[in-house]
Design a protein around this motif. Structure first.
Motif, short mmCIF file in Angstrom:
data_model
loop_
_atom_site.label_atom_id
_atom_site.label_comp_id
_atom_site.label_asym_id
_atom_site.label_seq_id
_atom_site.Cartn_x
_atom_site.Cartn_y
_atom_site.Cartn_z
N SER A 187 -1.16 0.30 3.20
CA SER A 187 -0.93 1.05 2.33
C SER A 187 -2.09 2.20 2.08
CB SER A 187 -0.80 0.29 0.77
OG SER A 187 -0.50 -0.80 0.89
N ARG A 188 -1.35 3.38 1.48
CA ARG A 188 -2.36 4.42 1.13
C ARG A 188 -3.56 4.15 0.08
NH1 ARG A 188 -0.79 8.47 -1.99
NH2 ARG A 188 1.01 7.31 -2.64
N ALA A 199 -14.30 5.95 -8.32
CA ALA A 199 -15.09 4.67 -8.51
C ALA A 199 -16.58 4.83 -7.79
CB ALA A 199 -14.31 3.51 -7.75
N VAL A 201 -20.26 4.39 -9.70
CA VAL A 201 -21.30 3.75 -9.29
C VAL A 201 -22.51 4.08 -8.76
CG1 VAL A 201 -21.72 1.53 -7.78
CG2 VAL A 201 -19.60 1.62 -9.07
N GLY A 251 3.48 2.44 -0.59
CA GLY A 251 2.29 1.52 -1.39
C GLY A 251 1.24 2.07 -1.45
N ILE A 252 0.52 1.65 -2.68
CA ILE A 252 -1.08 2.08 -2.81
C ILE A 252 -1.92 0.86 -2.54
CG2 ILE A 252 -2.72 3.24 -4.52
CD1 ILE A 252 -0.68 5.20 -3.87
N LEU A 253 -2.75 1.09 -2.09
CA LEU A 253 -3.67 0.15 -1.71
C LEU A 253 -4.47 -0.54 -2.98
CD1 LEU A 253 -5.37 -1.55 1.05
CD2 LEU A 253 -7.22 0.19 0.08
N LEU A 311 -7.76 -3.06 -4.18
CA LEU A 311 -8.74 -3.54 -3.59
C LEU A 311 -9.21 -4.98 -4.16
CD1 LEU A 311 -11.42 -0.58 -3.34
CD2 LEU A 311 -10.10 -1.64 -1.59
N MET A 365 -14.71 -7.25 -2.40
CA MET A 365 -15.31 -5.90 -2.14
C MET A 365 -16.72 -6.30 -2.67
SD MET A 365 -14.34 -2.82 -1.84
CE MET A 365 -15.36 -1.22 -2.13
N ILE A 413 -27.38 -6.51 -6.23
CA ILE A 413 -26.87 -5.27 -6.51
C ILE A 413 -25.84 -4.85 -6.03
CG2 ILE A 413 -27.55 -2.79 -6.18
CD1 ILE A 413 -30.33 -3.70 -7.41
N SER A 447 -22.27 -3.69 -7.56
CA SER A 447 -21.73 -2.25 -7.13
C SER A 447 -20.32 -2.39 -6.64
CB SER A 447 -22.83 -1.52 -6.24
OG SER A 447 -23.96 -1.53 -6.81
N LEU A 494 -17.86 -3.50 -8.81
CA LEU A 494 -17.53 -2.37 -10.04
C LEU A 494 -16.65 -1.21 -9.27
CD1 LEU A 494 -18.27 -1.74 -12.84
CD2 LEU A 494 -20.10 -0.32 -11.95
N ILE A 495 -17.20 -0.99 -8.15
CA ILE A 495 -16.26 0.03 -7.19
C ILE A 495 -14.63 -0.40 -7.41
CG2 ILE A 495 -15.66 1.14 -5.18
CD1 ILE A 495 -18.64 1.04 -4.81
N ILE A 524 -13.16 -0.39 -10.96
CA ILE A 524 -12.69 1.07 -11.45
C ILE A 524 -11.65 1.53 -10.53
CG2 ILE A 524 -13.68 3.45 -11.58
CD1 ILE A 524 -16.39 2.10 -11.96
N TYR A 525 -11.62 1.28 -9.24
CA TYR A 525 -10.53 1.70 -8.27
C TYR A 525 -9.23 1.33 -8.91
CZ TYR A 525 -7.56 2.55 -4.31
OH TYR A 525 -6.53 2.57 -3.43
N ILE A 537 -8.14 2.84 -12.15
CA ILE A 537 -7.40 4.11 -11.88
C ILE A 537 -6.23 4.08 -11.42
CG2 ILE A 537 -7.78 6.19 -10.83
CD1 ILE A 537 -11.06 5.69 -10.94
N VAL A 538 -5.99 3.34 -10.43
CA VAL A 538 -4.68 2.98 -9.53
C VAL A 538 -3.72 2.50 -10.70
CG1 VAL A 538 -3.39 1.85 -7.79
CG2 VAL A 538 -5.71 2.66 -7.19
N ARG A 557 -2.71 5.54 -12.96
CA ARG A 557 -1.90 6.54 -12.24
C ARG A 557 -0.60 6.50 -11.67
NH1 ARG A 557 -4.19 10.97 -9.48
NH2 ARG A 557 -3.84 10.29 -7.35
N ASN A 558 -0.29 5.05 -11.51
CA ASN A 558 1.00 4.49 -11.26
C ASN A 558 1.52 3.78 -12.46
OD1 ASN A 558 0.97 5.39 -8.33
ND2 ASN A 558 -1.18 4.26 -8.62
#
Lengths: 607, 109
Positions: free
Chosen positions: A503-504, A513, A517, B15-17, B19, B24, B89, B93, B96-97, B100-101, B104-105, B108-109
């Protein structure tokens, strides 16, 4: 009028057609210990998969390799024939422009046959077709040109396809070409590429292609279907040969078929049943309904067309003629479409090993000049054309025979889809009638798909709810079998996993993100040093000001550093997500194109 | 095939990835931890030099990490301590990435 009924089972199952589909249905019923009546118009079973015996020389109506990805079909072949099934290596070539090309193509042979200039032009044409493809893929010509390039299409597809169908490629529906190549779903292609990659990394061979080899019954495919007929008859089922279905008697109110009228040995009989499976050409089936079907349905049936086919078998007084199993004749100077050398399929096909039997396949329409040509003239035509091609000397031919096979290929012409949809809607409403097989469904099913439709039809009689029209649409099909992999590929990598992995990535999301960070890390790193304090605060971290103008190890600097860091993190994250998406899209594109291109290697085999 | 492929392409490209924030975090934690561990041990193996004051110094620049990682130094024991800090750390990190990702996904969807 005499009436016959099936057996003591409350279900009386009538099967119309004694080809692979009809006999498979009977065989499945036999396995359930049920009996059926099989009605076959011809005097032999097997339909187009029959084997003809002429003075003990055996020949097929076309060559019928036995290979499949459908386990149930493969199991049945093994159950019925076991030791009588031979495993054969395949050799076939294309005759084009006075030269022979191995098919599937071998690079050096193709290069030397086509010449450097022509090969380069094919490559350029291939690239051109990918940069400037036909926007609409309505016709066979557009579909093939878009995938292989116009020049390759003209070289290896046009003349042969037009011989097979008797109409210009621009009038053949693209759908026909698309259906010929199964197993090319994008997800399957990606899955196969991933599995192959994974297995190659582990040093394992993955795909053994059945393009290069196949199974074949010792005495031809007819042996298989005769054996099935014997088995089901041994269990009390009837296989009525030479029985022509004249009428399908149905009740419009209950929307059920009640009986069929057949003519056998000059007498008319009424055969009643509770369930009917038909593999007879759907056009004829509809025409035989009594009372007649609605006008719209009848009109649709009348608009379905077929391509017919005849085989001229020549007995040649030579122990060897050519090494191929068969040769595709693309040469437009002759009407011959394909030449089969049956001795190379199985040595048991000829009674005298000093002689050879070749089958010359001519595609025609019932009633056209070829179809109506006397057998003697057809044999002469075959001899003349084979001599012209340099494949035999006419003087070596000592005998010959002709077999005509009407309705060998359901035609995928411009209107067939619409017509078939009308018929399908009508048939879906007839509760106890199921259509199976190639002509029964007017679908270019191969033997294994025809068998599968019949197996599912039997299950439907006993309560299942399979949609037979989905066979060969949903079924993965191409001439490959993963012999080294024990699990099914779908179990190794399910579709959902592929979709998730490919997927994209949301560029803005990842950029934000990563930026956030990164910004926080610099902010906290700076602030930590400020809080710690000292005579000289953060002399090393302060070096960041070389890049982040205005940055210092102070509270204010922490905010400035956070801003810079967010910006760089954002840019890096966006770029990363963008490149990741582009590289995956490129990977998908490459897998798709490679799979399409590889399909060239077995494209002609589906004719 | 054209129909099947366009269906597949639609599935693939619509599809949107998402995480997995925990995974992660774990990956980034391990990566950062290992980077510090290897970098420290590399300097330890390479050895140091004697500075003008006559002191034997190993990895004076990497040692600056001790400003943040209390107890860290350029030694084998320090590399293990550094691994622990780096892992912590990195994990925070990475998680958190991912978090947050995904937010946002979702937004936005």
């Amino acid at each position: 009028m005499q009436e016959s009924s099936g057996n003591s089972d409350p279900k009386k199952i009538i099967i119309i057609g004694g080809g692979p589909a009809g006999l498979t249905a009977a065989y499945q019923l036999h396995k359930l210990d049920k009996k059926a009546i099989v009605i076959e118009k011809d005097e032999v079973v097997g339909g187009i998969s029959r084997t003809v015996n002429y003075k003990n020389y055996l020949f097929d109506i076309g060559g019928h390799r036995f290979f499949t990805k459908i386990k149930a079909a493969n199991d049945m072949w093994k159950e019925v024939l076991s030791d009588d099934m031979l495993h054969r290596s395949r050799l076939s070539r294309i005759y084009y422009n006075n030269k022979f090309f191995y098919y599937p193509l071998r690079p050096l042979n193709a290069l030397s046959g086509l010449g450097l200039w022509n090969s380069s032009m094919i490559l350029i044409s291939y690239l051109y077709s990918h940069i400037f493809p036909y926007k609409d893929e309505e016709t066979f010509e557009q579909w093939v040109s878009n995938r292989f390039g116009k020049r390759l299409y003209n070289t290896f597809f046009k003349t042969y396809t037009e011989k097979v169908w008797g109409i210009p490629c621009s009038e053949i529906r693209a759908e026909w070409a698309a259906q010929r190549i199964k197993g090319l779903s994008l997800l399957s292609a990606i899955r196969n590429a991933l599995i192959k990659q994974n297995q190659e990394q582990k040093g394992k061979a993955v795909i053994k292609t059945l393009i290069d080899s196949f199974d074949y019954p010792k005495f031809g495919p007819g042996m298989m279907w005769q054996a099935v007929a014997d088995i089901v008859q041994g269990n009390g089922s009837q296989v009525r040969l030479g029985a022509d279905v004249e009428t399908i008697l149905w009740d419009r109110e209950s929307r059920k078929v009640e009986a069929i009228e057949i003519r056998a040995n000059g007498r008319q009989e009424l055969v009643s049943g509770t369930d009917f499976i038909s593999s007879m050409p759907v056009r004829e089936l509809i025409q035989k309904f009594k009372p007649s079907v609605p006008d719209e349905v009848l009109k649709a049936a009348n608009n379905l067309n077929y391509r017919d086919f005849l085989t001229v078998a020549l007995i040649v007084n030579k122990p060897e003629l050519f090494p191929d199993n068969w040769i595709y004749i693309h040469d437009p100077r002759v009407r011959l479409g394909r030449a089969q050398n049956f001795k190379n399929w199985s040595s048991h096909m000829v009674p005298d090993q000093n002689k050879t039997c070749v089958g010359l396949e001519y595609f025609c329409f019932e009633g056209d000049d070829l179809w109506n040509m006397p057998d003697r003239d057809l044999i002469e035509l075959g001899k003349k054309e084979m001599e012209k091609l340099g494949l035999l000397k006419a003087s070596d031919v000592e005998d010959g025979s002709v077999v005509r096979m009407p309705k060998a290929y359901p035609a995928y012409d411009s209107k067939y889809r619409e017509m078939l949809d009308i018929i399908r809607r009508f048939l879906d409403g007839v509760a106890n009638l199921q259509v199976v097989g190639r002509n029964g469904m007017h679908r270019y099913n191969n033997q294994d798909h025809s068998m599968l439709t019949a197996m599912l039809a039997v299950e439907n009689i006993y309560g299942a709810e399979h949609d037979l029209w989905n066979v060969n649409v949903e079924q993965e099909y191409h001439e490959e079998r993963k012999e080294e992999i024990t699990e099914a590929p779908e179990e190794l990598i399910p579709d959902s996993a592929i979709i998730r992995a490919f997927s994209r990535m949301d560029k803005l999301g990842f950029a934000t993100a990563l930026g956030t960070v990164s910004g926080l890390l610099i902010f906290m790193a700076t602030l930590w040093l400020v809080i710690k304090g000292g005579e000289v605060v953060g002399p090393n971290l302060r070096l960041l000001s070389q890049y982040f103008i205005g940055y210092s190890v102070t509270v204010k600097g922490a905010f400035i550093g956070m801003g810079y860091s967010f910006m760089w993190g954002f840019l890096f994250g966006w770029l990363f997500a963008y490149l990741r998406n582009v590289s995956l899209a490129f990977y998908i594109y490459r897998v798709k194109k490679k799979t399409e291109l590889l399909s060239f290697s077995d494209f002609l085999d589906h004719f | 095939m054209a129909k099947a492929n366009s269906k597949d392409e639609e599935k693939l490209f619509s599809g949107i990835l998402r995480l997995n924030a925990k995974v992660m975090g774990l990956i980034m934690g391990l990566l950062l931890g290992l980077v510090i561990f290897i970098a420290t041990n590399w300097l330890v193996i390479k050895g140091g030099h004697i500075d003008p004051s006559g002191k034997y110094v190993v990895g004076p620049h990497l040692r600056l990490l001790s400003q943040y990682f209390i107890g860290y130094r350029v030694s084998f024991l320090g590399s293990i301590i550094g691994f622990g800090y780096g892992f912590a750390i990195g994990t925070l990190s990475g998680a958190l990435i991912g978090w947050i990702y995904n937010k946002i996904v979702d937004f936005r969807n």
